[in-house]
Design an enzyme around this catalytic site. Structure first.
Site, PDB file in Angstrom:
ATOM      1  N   CYS A   1       0.806  -1.234   0.000  1.00 58.51           N
ATOM      2  CA  CYS A   1       0.000   0.000   0.000  1.00 58.51           C
ATOM      3  C   CYS A   1       0.833   1.277   0.000  1.00 58.51           C
ATOM      4  O   CYS A   1       0.322   2.342  -0.344  1.00 58.51           O
ATOM      5  CB  CYS A   1      -0.936   0.021   1.202  1.00 58.51           C
ATOM      6  SG  CYS A   1      -2.105  -1.320   1.220  1.00 58.51           S
TER       7      CYS A   1
ATOM      8  N   HIS B   1      -3.106   7.490   3.778  1.00 57.36           N
ATOM      9  CA  HIS B   1      -3.554   6.235   3.158  1.00 57.36           C
ATOM     10  C   HIS B   1      -4.955   5.922   3.687  1.00 57.36           C
ATOM     11  O   HIS B   1      -5.251   6.159   4.858  1.00 57.36           O
ATOM     12  CB  HIS B   1      -2.576   5.120   3.529  1.00 57.36           C
ATOM     13  CG  HIS B   1      -2.970   3.780   3.009  1.00 57.36           C
ATOM     14  ND1 HIS B   1      -3.159   3.543   1.667  1.00 57.36           N
ATOM     15  CD2 HIS B   1      -3.230   2.602   3.640  1.00 57.36           C
ATOM     16  CE1 HIS B   1      -3.503   2.276   1.499  1.00 57.36           C
ATOM     17  NE2 HIS B   1      -3.562   1.684   2.672  1.00 57.36           N
TER      18      HIS B   1
ATOM     19  N   ASN C   1      -9.864   0.753  -0.209  1.00 57.17           N
ATOM     20  CA  ASN C   1      -8.397   0.735  -0.183  1.00 57.17           C
ATOM     21  C   ASN C   1      -7.895   0.234  -1.541  1.00 57.17           C
ATOM     22  O   ASN C   1      -8.150  -0.917  -1.905  1.00 57.17           O
ATOM     23  CB  ASN C   1      -7.934  -0.192   0.959  1.00 57.17           C
ATOM     24  CG  ASN C   1      -6.422  -0.271   1.076  1.00 57.17           C
ATOM     25  OD1 ASN C   1      -5.680   0.297   0.274  1.00 57.17           O
ATOM     26  ND2 ASN C   1      -5.964  -0.985   2.083  1.00 57.17           N
TER      27      ASN C   1
HETATM   28  N1  ACO Z   1     -19.280  -8.362   7.128  1.00 55.70           N
HETATM   29  C1  ACO Z   1     -19.820  -8.781   8.294  1.00 55.70           C
HETATM   30  N2  ACO Z   1     -19.090  -9.323   9.294  1.00 55.70           N
HETATM   31  C2  ACO Z   1     -17.763  -9.417   9.096  1.00 55.70           C
HETATM   32  C3  ACO Z   1     -17.135  -9.000   7.903  1.00 55.70           C
HETATM   33  C4  ACO Z   1     -17.957  -8.457   6.895  1.00 55.70           C
HETATM   34  N3  ACO Z   1     -17.464  -8.026   5.733  1.00 55.70           N
HETATM   35  N4  ACO Z   1     -15.818  -9.233   7.994  1.00 55.70           N
HETATM   36  C5  ACO Z   1     -15.605  -9.775   9.205  1.00 55.70           C
HETATM   37  N5  ACO Z   1     -16.779  -9.901   9.858  1.00 55.70           N
HETATM   38  C6  ACO Z   1     -17.009 -10.447  11.175  1.00 55.70           C
HETATM   39  C7  ACO Z   1     -15.952 -11.453  11.568  1.00 55.70           C
HETATM   40  O1  ACO Z   1     -16.273 -12.751  11.120  1.00 55.70           O
HETATM   41  C8  ACO Z   1     -15.990 -11.354  13.091  1.00 55.70           C
HETATM   42  O2  ACO Z   1     -17.098 -12.087  13.545  1.00 55.70           O
HETATM   43  P1  ACO Z   1     -17.024 -12.898  14.949  1.00 55.70           P
HETATM   44  O3  ACO Z   1     -16.811 -11.856  15.985  1.00 55.70           O
HETATM   45  O4  ACO Z   1     -18.355 -13.571  15.024  1.00 55.70           O
HETATM   46  O5  ACO Z   1     -15.863 -13.810  14.804  1.00 55.70           O
HETATM   47  C9  ACO Z   1     -16.257  -9.880  13.292  1.00 55.70           C
HETATM   48  O6  ACO Z   1     -16.903  -9.393  12.123  1.00 55.70           O
HETATM   49  C10 ACO Z   1     -14.956  -9.110  13.413  1.00 55.70           C
HETATM   50  O7  ACO Z   1     -15.288  -7.994  14.078  1.00 55.70           O
HETATM   51  P2  ACO Z   1     -14.122  -7.104  14.582  1.00 55.70           P
HETATM   52  O8  ACO Z   1     -12.927  -7.909  14.876  1.00 55.70           O
HETATM   53  O9  ACO Z   1     -14.643  -6.245  15.680  1.00 55.70           O
HETATM   54  O10 ACO Z   1     -13.813  -6.246  13.309  1.00 55.70           O
HETATM   55  P3  ACO Z   1     -12.960  -4.980  13.319  1.00 55.70           P
HETATM   56  O11 ACO Z   1     -13.695  -3.894  13.984  1.00 55.70           O
HETATM   57  O12 ACO Z   1     -11.563  -5.262  13.780  1.00 55.70           O
HETATM   58  O13 ACO Z   1     -12.876  -4.624  11.780  1.00 55.70           O
HETATM   59  C11 ACO Z   1     -11.291  -4.677   9.983  1.00 55.70           C
HETATM   60  C12 ACO Z   1     -12.196  -5.501  10.916  1.00 55.70           C
HETATM   61  C13 ACO Z   1     -12.178  -3.722   9.197  1.00 55.70           C
HETATM   62  C14 ACO Z   1     -10.536  -5.591   9.039  1.00 55.70           C
HETATM   63  C15 ACO Z   1     -10.313  -3.863  10.849  1.00 55.70           C
HETATM   64  O14 ACO Z   1      -9.663  -4.700  11.776  1.00 55.70           O
HETATM   65  C16 ACO Z   1      -9.273  -3.162  10.033  1.00 55.70           C
HETATM   66  O15 ACO Z   1      -9.568  -2.211   9.338  1.00 55.70           O
HETATM   67  N6  ACO Z   1      -8.018  -3.582  10.137  1.00 55.70           N
HETATM   68  C17 ACO Z   1      -6.882  -2.957   9.504  1.00 55.70           C
HETATM   69  C18 ACO Z   1      -7.051  -2.540   8.102  1.00 55.70           C
HETATM   70  C19 ACO Z   1      -6.709  -3.574   7.147  1.00 55.70           C
HETATM   71  O16 ACO Z   1      -6.401  -4.676   7.503  1.00 55.70           O
HETATM   72  N7  ACO Z   1      -6.739  -3.158   5.891  1.00 55.70           N
HETATM   73  C20 ACO Z   1      -6.380  -3.988   4.832  1.00 55.70           C
HETATM   74  C21 ACO Z   1      -5.305  -3.457   4.009  1.00 55.70           C
HETATM   75  S1  ACO Z   1      -3.812  -3.352   4.740  1.00 55.70           S
HETATM   76  C22 ACO Z   1      -3.406  -1.785   4.652  1.00 55.70           C
HETATM   77  O17 ACO Z   1      -3.890  -1.075   3.862  1.00 55.70           O
HETATM   78  C23 ACO Z   1      -2.439  -1.354   5.557  1.00 55.70           C
END
Ligand code: ACO
Length: 359
Positions: free
Chosen positions: A111, A249, A279
């Site tokens: 990224c 970003h 993203n």
């Molecule tokens: N729709 C519905 N539910 C979902 C989805 C979805 N698309 N994706 C995951 N879930 C569920 C999971 O299965 C999990 O369910 P469970 O609790 O029953 O196991 C739950 O939602 C996860 O919830 P959280 O852990 O509270 O989710 P969080 O608030 O951490 O959000 C996210 C997840 C958006 C990935 C966040 O952690 C994040 O933004 N992380 C960093 C960014 C990232 O990784 N970006 C990718 C690119 S890397 C970069 O650009 C640097």
């Protein structure tokens, strides 16, 4: 002292849009979850290759700078989804543009790819190796996305942007930057199947498994960008108050909000377009920067801070001194071929194509 002024800018977003509601037609997800957890509402899906997206963005950047393809000494292409690894993607852009005087290189830092490319080009201009450069951040994630994995499929989109840089005696362009990498944590954001170590192992190219610890990435993203900003500002001998605009970003709106609080910056200074594009990996920060310029969010003669974070886990922050022009000198007729499909139709084609080769 020699600087690398940013005198041209352009972006190219593919026209097909994939909304949160579209995603909910084939994944167990919904608009409320995606919007509240990420800030994303829709993203673009490309009907052309990443080089074609980059070519149009470059043509627009050259027009904005009032330059021709023959003026370009160097093309630096930041991406992780290059059409081919050999020959490189920058050489394809050179050919499409007719930029026959340009040296060509690809940069792969996930990224942060567009921003590391900006550092490479700026350094080569400042050191006198070249006098001008096109910097590209472009990505087509959709063909290699694991569309069955809701954890990641909702987060990404396709797009491209380019900057034109030229040698200048006036303080302009990147003033300072800080680059780094949390290599020990590289496995928390990895894509199994995406690279040469999987060759000849009975795996279909494009068939990926995303290993992704979202909450860990979230914490590292904030820590990496915050330390990069602190370092870049200290090198520039600037305080956070002297920064007029921040273009970060766009991986998650909550990451941006947390970073801005950590930096003790005014939210009004922060440019956000995550709701429109999601993203776009290496394209993200440059697309946001170009859009911020186009929308006059970047004030004349001001300092801009550009923090970024990506797989690796690479991190960066650039302090840019913006010049006194934010209008394009000219425009171009160069554009993408028409797209007669919706984003959902394009994604359905990818899913079906993958099924047909794996069955
Ligand atoms: N729709 C519905 N539910 C979902 C989805 C979805 N698309 N994706 C995951 N879930 C569920 C999971 O299965 C999990 O369910 P469970 O609790 O029953 O196991 C739950 O939602 C996860 O919830 P959280 O852990 O509270 O989710 P969080 O608030 O951490 O959000 C996210 C997840 C958006 C990935 C966040 O952690 C994040 O933004 N992380 C960093 C960014 C990232 O990784 N970006 C990718 C690119 S890397 C970069 O650009 C640097």
């Amino acid at each position: 002292m020699t600087y690398a002024a940013i005198t041209g800018w352009g972006k190219c977003l593919p026209p097909a849009t994939l909304t949160n509601d579209d995603l909910a037609t084939f994944l167990e997800t919904d608009d409320e979850w995606i919007t509240s957890r990420t800030g994303m509402k829709e993203r673009r899906i490309s009907h052309v290759t990443v080089s074609e997206l980059a070519y149009v963005a470059c043509a627009r950047a050259l027009a904005a700078a009032g330059k021709t393809a023959e003026d370009v000494d160097l093309i630096v292409f930041g991406s992780t989804t290059f059409d081919e690894l050999c020959p490189n993607a920058a050489s394809n852009v050179q050919r499409l543009l007719g930029a026959k005087n340009a040296a060509c290189m690809d940069v792969s830092t996930a990224c942060t790819g567009g921003m590391y490319s900006l550092s490479v080009a700026t350094s080569m201009i400042k050191s006198g190796v070249v006098k001008s450069a096109l910097v590209i951040g472009a990505e087509t994630i959709s063909p290699i996305m694991d569309w069955e994995n809701r954890d990641v499929a909702v987060l990404f989109g396709d797009g491209s942007a380019a900057l034109y840089l030229e040698q200048s005696d006036e303080e302009s362009g990147v003033i300072t930057e800080a680059l780094g990498c949390y290599g020990e944590s590289r496995d928390i954001l990895s894509v199994e199947g995406w690279g040469m170590k999987y060759a000849n192992k009975g795996r279909v190219l494009g068939q990926t498994n995303w290993a992704f610890l979202g909450q860990e990435i979230f914490k590292k993203a904030v820590a990496g960008m915050a330390q990069a900003c602190d370092k870049a500002l200290a090198k520039a001998e600037l305080s956070a108050e002297q920064i007029t605009s921040v273009v970060p970003h766009q991986a998650n709106l909550r990451i941006i909000d947390t970073l801005v609080k950590r930096l003790k910056m005014d939210k009004e200074k922060v440019f956000v377009n995550i709701h429109k594009y999601g993203n776009m990996s290496a394209a993200t920060t440059l697309v946001a920067f170009v859009e911020a310029i186009e929308e006059s969010f970047i004030a004349k003669d001001s300092y801009v801070l550009l923090p970024a974070f990506g797989g690796g886990l690479t991190w960066s922050a650039h302090v840019v001194k913006w010049g006194n022009r934010n209008h394009a000198l000219a425009t171009t007729d160069v554009k993408l071929p028409e797209c007669d499909k919706s984003g959902l139709e394009l994604v359905t084609d990818i899913i079906n194509a993958k099924k047909s080769v794996t069955n």
